[in-house]
Design a protein around this motif. Structure first.
Motif, PDB file in Angstrom:
ATOM      1  N   ARG A   3       5.312   3.570  11.279  1.00  0.00           N
ATOM      2  CA  ARG A   3       5.218   2.121  11.199  1.00  0.00           C
ATOM      3  C   ARG A   3       4.126   1.624  12.143  1.00  0.00           C
ATOM      4  NH1 ARG A   3      10.502  -1.662  11.871  1.00  0.00           N
ATOM      5  NH2 ARG A   3      11.138  -0.429  10.093  1.00  0.00           N
ATOM      6  N   ILE A  42       2.799  -2.171   8.732  1.00  0.00           N
ATOM      7  CA  ILE A  42       2.537  -1.347   7.559  1.00  0.00           C
ATOM      8  C   ILE A  42       3.383  -0.094   7.669  1.00  0.00           C
ATOM      9  CG2 ILE A  42       0.795   0.006   6.327  1.00  0.00           C
ATOM     10  CD1 ILE A  42      -1.286  -1.986   7.374  1.00  0.00           C
ATOM     11  N   GLU A  43       4.069   0.232   6.590  1.00  0.00           N
ATOM     12  CA  GLU A  43       4.880   1.432   6.548  1.00  0.00           C
ATOM     13  C   GLU A  43       4.774   2.015   5.150  1.00  0.00           C
ATOM     14  OE1 GLU A  43       8.735   1.538   8.797  1.00  0.00           O
ATOM     15  OE2 GLU A  43       9.526   1.884   6.812  1.00  0.00           O
ATOM     16  N   ASN A  44       4.436   3.284   5.055  1.00  0.00           N
ATOM     17  CA  ASN A  44       4.295   3.942   3.759  1.00  0.00           C
ATOM     18  C   ASN A  44       3.365   3.164   2.820  1.00  0.00           C
ATOM     19  OD1 ASN A  44       6.161   5.843   4.670  1.00  0.00           O
ATOM     20  ND2 ASN A  44       7.874   4.650   3.874  1.00  0.00           N
ATOM     21  N   ASP A  45       2.243   2.711   3.371  1.00  0.00           N
ATOM     22  CA  ASP A  45       1.231   1.983   2.593  1.00  0.00           C
ATOM     23  C   ASP A  45       1.733   0.668   2.037  1.00  0.00           C
ATOM     24  OD1 ASP A  45      -0.838   3.749   3.021  1.00  0.00           O
ATOM     25  OD2 ASP A  45      -0.265   5.019   1.323  1.00  0.00           O
ATOM     26  N   GLU A  46       2.862   0.210   2.513  1.00  0.00           N
ATOM     27  CA  GLU A  46       3.328  -1.110   2.118  1.00  0.00           C
ATOM     28  C   GLU A  46       3.346  -1.989   3.350  1.00  0.00           C
ATOM     29  OE1 GLU A  46       6.091  -1.868  -1.269  1.00  0.00           O
ATOM     30  OE2 GLU A  46       7.023  -0.110  -0.380  1.00  0.00           O
ATOM     31  N   GLU A  47       3.118  -3.271   3.100  1.00  0.00           N
ATOM     32  CA  GLU A  47       3.041  -4.191   4.212  1.00  0.00           C
ATOM     33  C   GLU A  47       4.295  -5.062   4.240  1.00  0.00           C
ATOM     34  OE1 GLU A  47      -0.944  -4.957   4.621  1.00  0.00           O
ATOM     35  OE2 GLU A  47      -0.706  -6.740   5.823  1.00  0.00           O
ATOM     36  N   ILE A  66      -0.191  -7.029  -0.525  1.00  0.00           N
ATOM     37  CA  ILE A  66      -1.372  -6.749   0.290  1.00  0.00           C
ATOM     38  C   ILE A  66      -2.623  -7.439  -0.263  1.00  0.00           C
ATOM     39  CG2 ILE A  66      -2.899  -4.892   1.095  1.00  0.00           C
ATOM     40  CD1 ILE A  66      -0.574  -3.176   1.523  1.00  0.00           C
TER      41      ILE A  66
END
Ligand SMILES: [Zn+2]
Length: 76
Positions: A3, A42-47, A66
């Motif tokens: 994260r 941002i975590e696992n390419d998600e915001e 995003i």
């Protein structure tokens, strides 16, 4: 979990206002109540947007689209 927190203060004023106002609270079951202490990460390419509901104080986490942060600014 990987994260990465972003600096919310570095967002444009428009983006900050958008994120603060465009909220959903599970506890109040109401939208657009507003949040305090907003954080973006941002975590696992998600915001995600994290913050406390202005009304009940519960911590809320919302997925951020995003596209609205990067590239062309949205028009409204
Ligand atoms: Zn609430």
């Amino acid at each position: 979990m990987n994260r990465k927190y972003l600096n919310f203060d570095e967002l444009s004023k428009e983006d900050q206002e958008f994120f603060i106002e465009d909220s959903w609270c599970d506890s109040c079951e109401a939208a657009d109540l507003g949040i305090v202490e907003p954080k973006i990460y941002i975590e696992n390419d998600e915001e995600f947007l994290e913050g406390k509901c202005k009304v009940c104080g519960e911590l809320q986490t919302t997925t951020v689209v995003i596209k609205e942060l990067k590239g062309q600014p949205p028009k409204w």
